[in-house]
Design a protein around this motif. Structure first.
Motif, PDB file in Angstrom:
ATOM      1  N   ARG A  57      27.551 -21.598  38.027  1.00  0.00           N
ATOM      2  CA  ARG A  57      28.257 -20.774  39.022  1.00  0.00           C
ATOM      3  C   ARG A  57      28.071 -21.336  40.427  1.00  0.00           C
ATOM      4  NH1 ARG A  57      27.176 -14.558  38.205  1.00  0.00           N
ATOM      5  NH2 ARG A  57      29.218 -14.366  39.178  1.00  0.00           N
ATOM      6  N   LYS A  58      26.865 -21.809  40.721  1.00  0.00           N
ATOM      7  CA  LYS A  58      26.607 -22.378  42.033  1.00  0.00           C
ATOM      8  C   LYS A  58      27.412 -23.659  42.241  1.00  0.00           C
ATOM      9  CE  LYS A  58      22.869 -23.838  45.054  1.00  0.00           C
ATOM     10  NZ  LYS A  58      21.438 -24.063  45.178  1.00  0.00           N
ATOM     11  N   ALA A  59      27.465 -24.500  41.222  1.00  0.00           N
ATOM     12  CA  ALA A  59      28.243 -25.737  41.323  1.00  0.00           C
ATOM     13  C   ALA A  59      29.724 -25.451  41.480  1.00  0.00           C
ATOM     14  CB  ALA A  59      27.999 -26.611  40.094  1.00  0.00           C
ATOM     15  N   ARG A  60      30.224 -24.435  40.779  1.00  0.00           N
ATOM     16  CA  ARG A  60      31.622 -24.070  40.894  1.00  0.00           C
ATOM     17  C   ARG A  60      31.922 -23.523  42.296  1.00  0.00           C
ATOM     18  NH1 ARG A  60      32.848 -19.885  36.931  1.00  0.00           N
ATOM     19  NH2 ARG A  60      31.916 -21.426  35.569  1.00  0.00           N
ATOM     20  N   ALA A  61      31.010 -22.731  42.856  1.00  0.00           N
ATOM     21  CA  ALA A  61      31.219 -22.160  44.180  1.00  0.00           C
ATOM     22  C   ALA A  61      31.198 -23.252  45.244  1.00  0.00           C
ATOM     23  CB  ALA A  61      30.150 -21.120  44.485  1.00  0.00           C
ATOM     24  N   VAL A  62      30.320 -24.214  45.084  1.00  0.00           N
ATOM     25  CA  VAL A  62      30.245 -25.320  46.048  1.00  0.00           C
ATOM     26  C   VAL A  62      31.492 -26.186  45.958  1.00  0.00           C
ATOM     27  CG1 VAL A  62      28.996 -27.452  46.597  1.00  0.00           C
ATOM     28  CG2 VAL A  62      27.740 -25.351  46.191  1.00  0.00           C
ATOM     29  N   SER A  63      31.986 -26.416  44.762  1.00  0.00           N
ATOM     30  CA  SER A  63      33.165 -27.270  44.606  1.00  0.00           C
ATOM     31  C   SER A  63      34.422 -26.577  45.146  1.00  0.00           C
ATOM     32  CB  SER A  63      33.373 -27.673  43.149  1.00  0.00           C
ATOM     33  OG  SER A  63      33.731 -26.549  42.377  1.00  0.00           O
ATOM     34  N   LEU A  64      34.460 -25.258  45.158  1.00  0.00           N
ATOM     35  CA  LEU A  64      35.610 -24.549  45.710  1.00  0.00           C
ATOM     36  C   LEU A  64      35.684 -24.683  47.225  1.00  0.00           C
ATOM     37  CD1 LEU A  64      35.649 -21.255  43.611  1.00  0.00           C
ATOM     38  CD2 LEU A  64      37.218 -23.187  43.453  1.00  0.00           C
ATOM     39  N   TYR A  65      34.509 -24.794  47.862  1.00  0.00           N
ATOM     40  CA  TYR A  65      34.483 -24.918  49.320  1.00  0.00           C
ATOM     41  C   TYR A  65      34.699 -26.339  49.793  1.00  0.00           C
ATOM     42  CZ  TYR A  65      32.938 -20.116  49.601  1.00  0.00           C
ATOM     43  OH  TYR A  65      32.865 -18.756  49.526  1.00  0.00           O
ATOM     44  N   LEU A  66      34.586 -27.303  48.895  1.00  0.00           N
ATOM     45  CA  LEU A  66      34.779 -28.704  49.300  1.00  0.00           C
ATOM     46  C   LEU A  66      36.201 -29.049  49.220  1.00  0.00           C
ATOM     47  CD1 LEU A  66      31.819 -30.507  47.544  1.00  0.00           C
ATOM     48  CD2 LEU A  66      32.025 -29.866  49.922  1.00  0.00           C
TER      49      LEU A  66
END
Length: 66
Positions: A57-66
């Motif tokens: 979930r953290k990786a998905r959230a970070v990739s959405l902001y990039l």
């Protein structure tokens, strides 16, 4: 993705050993006996799965902001 799996497995193994150590001290049983007990293995597997879900979930959230 592979890094998340590796970190989750590492945390699961660490949880297994720490939980077995604590339970062996509290219950007065042998470390190896508590290490292979079903409740210890199930708790460590649940911790591993929870870690993986959190890391994903953290990786998905970070990739959405990039």
């Amino acid at each position: 993705m592979r890094r998340s799996i590796f970190k989750a497995l590492l945390n699961g193994v660490a949880t297994l050993f720490v939980l077995a150590l604590v339970l062996s001290l509290v219950k007065g049983a042998a470390f190896a006996e508590v290490l292979v007990a079903p409740y210890t293995v199930i708790a460590a597997a649940a911790a591993c799965l929870g870690n993986y879900i959190g890391f994903a979930r953290k990786a998905r959230a970070v990739s959405l902001y990039l």
